[in-house]
Write a protein that holds these residues in place. Structure first.
Motif, PDB file in Angstrom:
ATOM      1  N   MET A 232       0.678  -1.121  -0.097  1.00 39.42           N
ATOM      2  CA  MET A 232      -0.376  -0.253  -0.287  1.00 39.42           C
ATOM      3  C   MET A 232       1.142   1.407   0.427  1.00 39.42           C
ATOM      4  SD  MET A 232      -3.005  -1.379  -0.082  1.00 39.42           S
ATOM      5  CE  MET A 232      -4.286  -0.471   0.660  1.00 39.42           C
ATOM      6  N   CYS A 233       0.201   2.358  -0.559  1.00 38.95           N
ATOM      7  CA  CYS A 233       1.063   4.072  -0.366  1.00 38.95           C
ATOM      8  C   CYS A 233       0.984   4.148   0.629  1.00 38.95           C
ATOM      9  CB  CYS A 233       0.290   4.781  -0.763  1.00 38.95           C
ATOM     10  SG  CYS A 233       0.984   6.176  -1.235  1.00 38.95           S
ATOM     11  N   PRO A 234       1.627   4.394   1.638  1.00 39.84           N
ATOM     12  CA  PRO A 234       2.746   5.085   3.281  1.00 39.84           C
ATOM     13  C   PRO A 234       1.241   6.230   3.126  1.00 39.84           C
ATOM     14  CG  PRO A 234       4.537   5.485   1.635  1.00 39.84           C
ATOM     15  CD  PRO A 234       3.153   4.805   0.781  1.00 39.84           C
TER      16      PRO A 234
ATOM     17  N   LYS B 176       4.103   2.399  -7.650  1.00 45.76           N
ATOM     18  CA  LYS B 176       3.653   4.440  -8.081  1.00 45.76           C
ATOM     19  C   LYS B 176       2.493   4.231  -7.103  1.00 45.76           C
ATOM     20  CE  LYS B 176       5.123   7.165 -11.885  1.00 45.76           C
ATOM     21  NZ  LYS B 176       4.366   7.068 -13.556  1.00 45.76           N
ATOM     22  N   CYS B 177       2.323   5.790  -6.685  1.00 40.63           N
ATOM     23  CA  CYS B 177       0.109   5.319  -5.963  1.00 40.63           C
ATOM     24  C   CYS B 177       0.147   6.770  -7.303  1.00 40.63           C
ATOM     25  CB  CYS B 177       0.598   6.047  -4.181  1.00 40.63           C
ATOM     26  SG  CYS B 177      -0.954   6.825  -4.005  1.00 40.63           S
ATOM     27  N   HIS B 178      -1.179   6.530  -7.467  1.00 41.79           N
ATOM     28  CA  HIS B 178      -1.723   6.470  -8.819  1.00 41.79           C
ATOM     29  C   HIS B 178      -2.465   8.271  -8.325  1.00 41.79           C
ATOM     30  CE1 HIS B 178      -1.774   4.238 -12.573  1.00 41.79           C
ATOM     31  NE2 HIS B 178      -0.174   4.326 -11.688  1.00 41.79           N
ATOM     32  N   GLN B 179      -2.730   8.009  -6.273  1.00 35.57           N
ATOM     33  CA  GLN B 179      -3.614   9.312  -6.450  1.00 35.57           C
ATOM     34  C   GLN B 179      -3.261  10.303  -5.883  1.00 35.57           C
ATOM     35  OE1 GLN B 179      -6.451   9.705  -5.950  1.00 35.57           O
ATOM     36  NE2 GLN B 179      -7.057   8.155  -6.237  1.00 35.57           N
ATOM     37  N   CYS B 180      -1.746   9.911  -4.983  1.00 37.49           N
ATOM     38  CA  CYS B 180      -1.053  11.008  -4.753  1.00 37.49           C
ATOM     39  C   CYS B 180       0.633  11.304  -5.246  1.00 37.49           C
ATOM     40  CB  CYS B 180      -0.421  10.868  -2.864  1.00 37.49           C
ATOM     41  SG  CYS B 180       0.463   9.349  -2.016  1.00 37.49           S
ATOM     42  N   GLY B 181       0.661  10.330  -5.987  1.00 38.96           N
ATOM     43  CA  GLY B 181       2.234  10.584  -6.710  1.00 38.96           C
ATOM     44  C   GLY B 181       3.157   9.666  -6.163  1.00 38.96           C
TER      45      GLY B 181
HETATM   46 ZN    ZN Z   1      -0.492   7.752  -2.302  1.00 35.95          ZN
END
Ligand code: ZN
Ligand code: ZN
Length: 733
Positions: free
Chosen positions: A462-464, A480-485
């Motif tokens: 998961m994104c931290p 990569k996290c597509h929500q926060c970059g």
């Molecule tokens: Zn994120």
């Protein structure tokens, strides 16, 4: 006089009152003291407040004229109210700050005593010095003013295309060997960029400019669009001379083609046409298309252009020099003085809605501007927006009929095999190639795989900062996290159990590309990725698709941006069934519009849908259901539960550093909104995002103005930090 001003770069949702001795124009820029800081303000209107002593004076008039039409000022104010958006930020979009780089400050004399009429500021200081400037300003002998148009922006053209003018005839008009080489190179290849010409033919930039002046070649950002199969649309349609016209059916090419005569009438009257499209790369394709039919200047305008290019279009707009401008949502703000028509293409796309501050819907802004100027507004798409269908009796309704609609649809069940590319799909692509036709593969998500999972302990990476799984991008070897970059170097070790057992799961565009290249060695497979190309380079790929230089085109929804072509024999849709389970009341409507667009764009292609939910009849019926029936059914459902277009829907999101504090605050807010119909509050489907905890609720209202004003009163009490408001958003997450 007291004026209400929108303050530049201030993210607050109100106007501020200032006094002035002079008569100011709406839209004019002034300098004011805003909390001790000298800031630009835009005059919105004469205030109804009395001129009290506490009000501050306007310090200086910046341009001494308004570059914005009064009706456009009114439109911006109305959009600010309707979308609960900071007016200063909206005005900044109409008057981008970099325009000042092309302005010159001029000293104007107010009395014959000073011995000149006007002088550039620099020259004045050189001649008379700083003291004289201050002295004469204080005495009122002179005034300062910004002037545009004295410095001309010069766009860099190295990546522009060079094409031959007058075809083969150009060869008879060359003056020397190098000109001959350039022309033959271009005739063989169709076109080349300036860079490519310099590299391949060894010609100099100077020579290219000379050939351009001689009329042998042309520098352009637009490639000619293929206009095959447009005979049908040669019949011209007549939109309403004022008010709203909805034009639906068929493809973007046929729709635009069918209103060419209408556009020509406007440009013949020396008025300009603004064409809005949802994507940057589409601006170039539409511009190239319009140029093929109309002998006028066509310019593009979007946020990814260089400042000098944008400044050029902006200056032409306020200087009455534009004829046709094709732009993305930011172009809805372009202050074209002689605007005579606005056309919005692919109007069902949610890219017209800006979710960042300032929040706005470009189509509403366009419609408001058109209404206040009493000019026609034409809204186009394959299938209409639901709101337009709902009000169809109050506007002009045009539809391009289409015969022989494609209904060759196969649904491939991949529940058993679990494979990313089914055997059916690979075989169909192979067969299509053998027939010398192209395949288009639409994949919902970018990257290699949308999830990274541990083989040993089933842990999902998961994104931290967010409640979002990290996706794997193989070409860059990153997670990569597509929500926060958020980006991190890819690894194989599981952070949960330590085993070297992480593996990618699910389908992304990169993975499809890799698998297909493995299955079909030798095939010309291209993955279209907007981030990896300059916006105007995308048109090249679509041109290649039409001219048989690409066998398979893979991408997310960008692959649907072309003008459609009969050379495509197969279109495969992957992973779209995942959308059906999203908790959003607009999902099915958006799916319907996307799938119908596919059907119109690729009339002679077989459609293959891979799905894990073959039992859901939606994907099969979506291609055959009668459009009107679908909309009537959708309206019936929405009326029962009172959803838009039967009310306005306001989504309020609170972002908070601490989950408990946020929960208490959002509940307090909802309690204070007594009397409103509120759904929630609940945790947002993506609860944690970019390190913040998010709650949201929905308000359904028949009186938007009253509801927003009530909400604003609540915010005045509990503080404005962390609240985000979306009025009628096209999607809830
Ligand atoms: Zn994120
Ligand atoms: Zn593990």
């Amino acid at each position: 006089m007291v004026y209400d001003l929108a303050i530049s770069k201030v993210p607050l949702r109100c106007l501020y009152s200032y006094k002035s001795q002079e008569k100011l124009e709406p839209g004019e820029r002034v300098i004011v003291d805003f909390h001790g800081r000298k800031t630009i303000g835009y005059v919105v209107k004469v205030s109804d407040k009395p001129a009290s002593r506490e009000l501050k004076e306007i310090l200086q008039r910046l341009d001494r004229v308004s570059y914005l039409d009064q009706s456009d000022v009114e439109a911006l104010e109305s959009i600010s109210e309707r979308f609960f958006s900071p007016p200063g930020l909206l005005f900044d979009l109409a008057f981008p700050s970099f325009i000042d780089d092309y302005a010159e400050t001029v000293v104007e004399s107010l009395t014959p005593l000073v011995g000149f009429e006007s002088l550039p500021l620099g020259e004045f200081i050189k001649k008379y010095g700083h003291d004289a400037l201050k002295n004469q300003l204080d005495k009122g002998y002179i005034q300062l003013k910004k002037c545009f148009g004295r410095k001309t922006p010069r766009p860099r053209v190295s990546k522009w295309y060079v094409v031959v003018r007058n075809g083969l005839k150009a060869l008879t008009r060359v003056h020397d060997e190098i000109e001959y080489d350039v022309i033959s190179f271009l005739l063989t290849n169709g076109y080349a960029t300036v860079e490519q010409l310099i590299e391949s033919v060894g010609v100099s930039t100077k020579k290219i400019k000379q050939m351009q002046q001689e009329g042998l070649i042309e520098l352009t950002q637009f490639l000619p669009v293929n206009t095959e199969n447009l005979e049908l649309a040669e019949a011209q349609l007549e939109p309403a001379p004022r008010g709203v016209t909805v034009l639906s059916g068929s493809t973007i090419g046929e729709r635009l083609r069918s209103v060419i005569a209408f556009m020509k009438k406007i440009t013949d009257e020396n008025k300009s046409v603004l064409i809005l499209v949802p994507f940057t790369s589409l601006t170039y394709m539409v511009a190239g298309f319009i140029r093929k039919f109309l002998n006028v200047t066509v310019q593009v305008y979007h946020a990814r252009m260089s400042r000098s290019q944008r400044a050029k279009v902006w200056l032409d707009s306020v200087g009455d020099k534009t004829q046709v401008v094709v732009g993305t949502r930011v172009a809805a703000f372009l202050p074209m003085r002689n605007l005579g028509l606005i056309v919005a293409e692919e109007s069902d796309d949610d890219a017209y809605y800006q979710f960042e501050d300032p929040v706005y819907d470009a189509l509403e802004l366009a419609e408001t501007r058109a209404r206040l100027r009493d000019i026609p507004f034409v809204i186009c798409s394959s299938e209409p927006r639901l709101i337009d269908f709902h009000r169809r009796e109050h506007l002009k309704w045009l539809r391009i009929p289409k015969e022989n609609l494609n209904s060759d649809v196969s649904i491939v069940d991949v529940r058993q095999s679990g494979s990313i590319l089914s055997e059916d799909l690979v075989e169909s692509v192979r067969k299509t190639i053998s027939e010398e036709r192209a395949s288009v593969i639409l994949v919902r998500r970018k990257g290699f795989a949308p999830y990274v999972v541990c083989f040993a302990c089933n842990h999902v990476l998961m994104c931290p900062n967010c409640d979002v799984a990290l996706s794997f991008h193989k070409s860059q070897n990153v997670f990569k996290c597509h929500q926060c970059g958020y980006v991190r170097k890819a690894q194989s070790e599981c952070p949960n159990c330590g085993a070297k057992a992480l593996y990618p799961k699910g389908v992304g565009t990169e993975r499809v590309e890799r698998l297909l290249k493995y299955h079909l060695p030798g095939a010309r497979i291209v993955r279209l990725e907007s981030e990896e190309l300059e916006p105007f380079e995308v048109q090249e790929q679509f041109l290649k698709l039409q001219t048989n230089e690409i066998d398979v085109l893979i991408g997310s929804r960008i692959v649907l941006q072309g003008f459609g072509t009969d050379r495509v024999g197969l279109i495969c849709i992957l992973d779209y069934d995942g959308l059906l389970s999203q908790p959003d009341y607009n999902t099915r409507l958006r799916m319907f519009q996307t799938m119908r667009k596919i059907r119109s764009n690729f009339t002679s292609a077989r459609i293959l849908i891979q799905t894990f939910q073959p039992q859901d009849g939606f994907l099969r019926d979506v291609f055959t259901v009668n459009s009107e029936d679908f909309y009537l059914e959708e309206l019936k459902k929405r009326k029962e539960v009172n959803y838009p277009p039967f009310c306005d829907l306001v989504q309020v999101i609170l972002e908070s550093d601490l989950p408990q504090t946020g929960w208490e605050l959002v509940n307090y807010c909802v309690r204070s909104l007594e009397g409103e119909t509120v759904l929630g509050p609940v945790e947002h489907p993506i609860f944690k995002m970019a390190g913040k905890y998010r709650y949201h609720f929905l308000i359904k209202t028949k009186d938007l103005r009253k509801t927003l004003s009530k909400f604003n009163d609540v915010l005045m009490k509990i503080g404005k930090m962390g609240w985000r408001v979306f009025v009628n958003p096209p999607r809830l997450w």
